[in-house]
Write an enzyme that holds these catalytic residues in place. Sequence first.
Site, mmCIF file in Angstrom:
data_model
loop_
_atom_site.group_PDB
_atom_site.id
_atom_site.type_symbol
_atom_site.label_atom_id
_atom_site.label_comp_id
_atom_site.label_asym_id
_atom_site.label_seq_id
_atom_site.Cartn_x
_atom_site.Cartn_y
_atom_site.Cartn_z
ATOM 1 N N TRP A 1 0.856 -1.186 0.000
ATOM 2 C CA TRP A 1 0.000 0.000 0.000
ATOM 3 C C TRP A 1 0.894 1.238 0.000
ATOM 4 C CZ3 TRP A 1 -1.925 2.643 4.888
ATOM 5 C CH2 TRP A 1 -2.879 3.623 4.592
ATOM 6 N N ASP B 1 -1.314 -5.914 9.350
ATOM 7 C CA ASP B 1 -2.280 -4.954 8.806
ATOM 8 C C ASP B 1 -3.448 -5.759 8.257
ATOM 9 O OD1 ASP B 1 -3.651 -2.869 7.720
ATOM 10 O OD2 ASP B 1 -2.039 -2.118 6.465
ATOM 11 N N LYS C 1 -13.555 -1.133 4.873
ATOM 12 C CA LYS C 1 -13.889 -1.933 3.694
ATOM 13 C C LYS C 1 -15.011 -2.921 3.996
ATOM 14 C CE LYS C 1 -9.654 -0.269 2.797
ATOM 15 N NZ LYS C 1 -8.843 0.472 3.780
#
Length: 391
Positions: free
Chosen positions: A126, A207, A242
């Site tokens: 990311w 993460d 999300k």
Amino acid sequence: MLDNLQPSPPDALLALIKLYAADSRTDKIDLGVGVYRDNDGNTPVFAAIKEAEQRLVDHQPSKSYLGPEGDMAMVNGLLPHILGDVNNTIKIDGLQTPGGTGAVRLAADTLYAAGARRIWLGTPSWPNHAPIFKAAQMEVLTYSHMDVATQSLDWDALLAALDSAQAGDVVLLHGCCHNPTGVDYSAEQWAHICAVMAQKQLFPLVDFAYHGLGQGFDADSAGLKTVLAHLPEVMIAYSCDKNFGMYRDRVGALYAVVQDENVLTDVKSNMASLARANWSMPPDHGGAAVRIILEDAALTGMWRDEAEAMRLRMRKVRDMLAAAGQAGSADFRPLATQNGMFSMLPLNKDQILALRNDHGVYMAGSGRINVAGLSESNIGKFVEAVGVVSG
């Protein structure tokens, strides 16, 4: 004073959003923005969230501060879904953060305060990962996560990085649905990674931003559970943005797992103090909506069903792309073995520019695509366009 500032480089993705919005073609395709889209190209609000928000409107008694730890009922309510039965066998505590991004930054600050100075990051990752760790004064060391040409895991590079790491180094691990590659570890690879990290005394920061959107909630937690089984201390940066569709409301949590209850108290106090210095109190609205869902069995079932529908739609798109096989120099077949919202295609910048200019297909310059931007109505056009520019 402010005259001393030099302009920061423009954000390429934000520029792409503006270019897409200005394109008048009716058959344009947006594969750049990292949000879920349904078959009609919309990013809907979950029905479960709508119901929870209505209950807030009707019954919320106050909007007074909650404190730097945020909504602890939400934070604790997530744990059974993240960890299952493991939640009852480990010492874990956490607090609410502004999205998964806030959780990653708070983890970096906490680890730096604890003495960590280096973090290992598989690339591509990311794009905000490295800037966050650098802003927290940590040295970022990188290794290749994926061979883009074959779209497969670069296992040798990972093992070499772990072999080079020093005791006390942090290793960032994507819990599932690796962003931006979609390439995850197998169960055997998770076990091997954790065994090496335990032997080398490395610290895992997981993460966990796309839980439930890969192979399902339970399967997506398997790697994290392996980490917890092998390593004595873990930090978990969790995002609800999300899997609850709460992008703009910024809902996340940071958890710490330790062996000693007294140490856990000290860790939590440091996390709360650092959070206080960063954002004082996390935003409440989104977290309160998530908490209401988690406290109501019917709403919980509705939420999980909606997240599962998202997962199945993205899986269908992946299977359709894989069935297309080869288009020009691009092989879509590996996408069926990957997970989540993103994959990377082995296209160069000229080919990506041609996709945009000649075919109205917008994607990141790295080759990353958001598979949720595709549907039954446009996937054929996309495959054909890739074949034209890369043939």
